[in-house]
Motif scaffolding. Structure first.
Motif, PDB file in Angstrom:
ATOM      1  N   ALA A  27      -2.746   6.639   2.413  1.00  0.00           N
ATOM      2  CA  ALA A  27      -3.673   5.594   2.860  1.00  0.00           C
ATOM      3  C   ALA A  27      -2.976   4.638   3.818  1.00  0.00           C
ATOM      4  O   ALA A  27      -3.550   4.222   4.838  1.00  0.00           O
ATOM      5  N   ASP A  28      -1.735   4.305   3.503  1.00  0.00           N
ATOM      6  CA  ASP A  28      -0.955   3.443   4.399  1.00  0.00           C
ATOM      7  C   ASP A  28      -0.715   4.124   5.738  1.00  0.00           C
ATOM      8  O   ASP A  28      -0.902   3.513   6.805  1.00  0.00           O
TER       9      ASP A  28
ATOM     10  N   VAL B  92       1.775   2.402  -3.454  1.00  0.00           N
ATOM     11  CA  VAL B  92       0.752   2.926  -4.363  1.00  0.00           C
ATOM     12  C   VAL B  92       0.005   4.120  -3.790  1.00  0.00           C
ATOM     13  O   VAL B  92      -0.527   4.943  -4.551  1.00  0.00           O
ATOM     14  N   ASN B  93      -0.063   4.225  -2.449  1.00  0.00           N
ATOM     15  CA  ASN B  93      -0.796   5.331  -1.832  1.00  0.00           C
ATOM     16  C   ASN B  93      -0.278   5.519  -0.405  1.00  0.00           C
ATOM     17  O   ASN B  93      -0.839   4.975   0.551  1.00  0.00           O
TER      18      ASN B  93
ATOM     19  N   ARG C 208     -10.423   2.377   2.479  1.00  0.00           N
ATOM     20  CA  ARG C 208      -9.626   3.252   1.616  1.00  0.00           C
ATOM     21  C   ARG C 208      -8.462   2.491   0.986  1.00  0.00           C
ATOM     22  O   ARG C 208      -8.077   2.755  -0.163  1.00  0.00           O
TER      23      ARG C 208
ATOM     24  N   ALA D 228      -7.466   2.029  -2.852  1.00  0.00           N
ATOM     25  CA  ALA D 228      -6.119   2.346  -3.328  1.00  0.00           C
ATOM     26  C   ALA D 228      -5.537   1.213  -4.158  1.00  0.00           C
ATOM     27  O   ALA D 228      -4.812   1.452  -5.130  1.00  0.00           O
TER      28      ALA D 228
ATOM     29  N   VAL E 185       0.831  -1.207   0.000  1.00  0.00           N
ATOM     30  CA  VAL E 185       0.000   0.000   0.000  1.00  0.00           C
ATOM     31  C   VAL E 185       0.862   1.252   0.000  1.00  0.00           C
ATOM     32  O   VAL E 185       0.556   2.236  -0.691  1.00  0.00           O
TER      33      VAL E 185
ATOM     34  N   ASP F  21      -7.327  -0.862  -5.821  1.00  0.00           N
ATOM     35  CA  ASP F  21      -8.278  -1.145  -6.904  1.00  0.00           C
ATOM     36  C   ASP F  21      -8.809  -2.577  -6.804  1.00  0.00           C
ATOM     37  O   ASP F  21      -8.851  -3.316  -7.785  1.00  0.00           O
TER      38      ASP F  21
END
Length: 420
Positions: free
Chosen positions: A335-336, A331-332, A394, A398, A328, A400
């Motif tokens: 969010a992590d 990619v984001n 979330r 993130a 995570v 998908d």
């Protein structure tokens, strides 16, 4: 140990994303390796419990009963950290009811207080007391229960008449046989079964001590065999591992479904908020032993471990590897960071509950009507669990990963339905 854990939690902050890309296959492998370790630890501690139960049956005394109870409490530590594998892994969900089904109508198994009542419209054998009855009628058929065996418990009594509360096997059946009913309501105190319930001859209390010992022996044998089976499912060629790793997207969905469903519908809703709404100590998960605070703590810790890819084994060995958090973060990162923060916040709230029980407020006391301080403790943890669930959702976005449905609870989603 709790304080050490918290010290570790406090230092868990977002750092730069790993230089090397994390492979999903590596994340799934870590998750499966930790699952195998947790179930192996559960098996090891269950064997210690089995030995303690054998000692109790062989030489009943206040000491051997206390030692069996201590072994049960210790056995719950690794097992409760496995509950995060539920919901997302069908193999675990299909099996779990054999080892951790709850609540149970304890009158099915053994004697109960007169206030318990008898048969109900929902459960005709709620007060069967198989220990006292070597023969009984079930679904219109006479059952020979002269010998209490694992097969009798597993094949005849478990969920008899398709009633989920007819729990005859697993940790909670053993818990009841070690502690007996907790008759303290929302006051402090656990069950107080006397060791003489396993004594021989004239020293036997409440009758049928030999059959009670047979039931306890059969239940502990079943717990071992069930855990042995689950360890094998997470071995390198086991069905749970190969199912998880066979489809990488589905594997990630399984991890997040387990995390979110345990966090929200099961723990925040069914196990915590519902008890506050009903002011009912019967909604305690480990009600006979009065150790529900630890049950909740280790459930929450298991969720955190599933995300961070970390686990400390019963022998102190550390297991870690490529994690969902690593994936995570690449990619984001926000969010992590938010999910890490929320997972830490939940553990702080769970520790507050544990500390309160150490300072004299038992978990069932927290559920008492009018105990504002107790309600605040429980509901603060519920709020933290709900918040971390939103962060889990979330993360799903993130990555998908569509098509994930999390377990819900009327106590969170439709409070009026709880009282209908």
């Amino acid at each position: 140990m709790t304080r050490i854990l918290l010290a570790g939690l406090a230092t868990t902050v977002l750092t730069a994303a790993p230089v090397m890309a994390v492979e999903t296959s590596e994340v799934l492998a870590t998750y499966a390796d930790i699952a195998e370790a947790k179930y192996s630890d559960s098996l090891t501690t269950a064997q210690v419990l089995k030995n303690a139960i054998s000692a109790l049956i062989t030489a009943p005394s206040e000491q051997t009963l206390a030692e069996a109870r201590a072994a049960w409490i210790a056995a719950r530590v690794p097992y409760m950290q496995t509950e995060v594998y539920r919901f997302g892994n069908a193999i675990v969900d299909d099996w779990e009811g054999r080892v951790n089904a709850w609540p149970l109508d304890e009158g099915l198994i053994d004697y109960v207080d007169a206030s318990y009542g008898g048969a109900t419209d929902e459960n005709a054998i709620a007060a069967l007391n198989v220990i006292a009855n070597p023969s009984f009628v079930l679904s219109g058929q006479t059952v020979d229960a002269a010998e209490i065996t694992p097969a009798l418990l597993e094949e005849t009594l478990q969920e008899a008449d398709a009633v989920e509360a007819n729990v005859a096997t697993g940790y909670h059946a053993i818990e009841f046989l070690l502690w007996g009913q907790d008759l303290n309501g929302t006051g402090a105190g656990a069950g107080a079964r006397p060791w003489t319930d396993y004594a021989a001859g004239a020293d036997c209390t409440n009758g049928n001590c030999d059959r009670r010992a047979d039931y306890l022996r059969a239940a502990s044998d079943l717990l071992l065999s069930d855990l042995e089976w689950m360890v094998a499912q997470w071995a390198p060629d086991g069905a749970a591992r190969t199912t998880l790793t066979g489809d990488e997207a589905a594997g990630l969905q399984a991890i997040l479904t387990g995390m979110g469903s345990l966090s929200y519908g099961e723990l925040a809703g069914q196990r915590m908020k519902l008890g506050v709404l009903l002011n009912d100590p019967e909604e305690e998960h480990d009600c006979f032993s009065d150790t529900t605070q630890w049950s909740h703590y280790y459930d929450a810790l298991g969720i955190r471990q599933a995300y961070l890819g970390q686990y400390t084994r019963s022998d102190g060995t550390q297991i870690s590897g490529a994690s969902l958090a690593d994936l995570v973060a690449e990619v984001n990162a926000p969010a992590d960071a938010q999910l890490r923060t929320d997972l830490d916040a939940t553990m702080v709230e769970m520790t507050e509950i544990v500390d309160a029980t150490r300072n004299g407020m038992a978990y069932d006391m927290m559920l008492a009507r009018g105990n504002d301080a107790g309600e605040e403790l429980v509901m603060s943890a519920v709020a933290a669990l709900v918040a971390q669930t939103r962060s889990i959702e979330r993360v799903v976005t993130a990555l998908d990963l569509g098509g994930i449905t999390l377990e819900g609870s009327d106590s969170l989603d439709d409070v009026n339905a709880v009282f209908q």
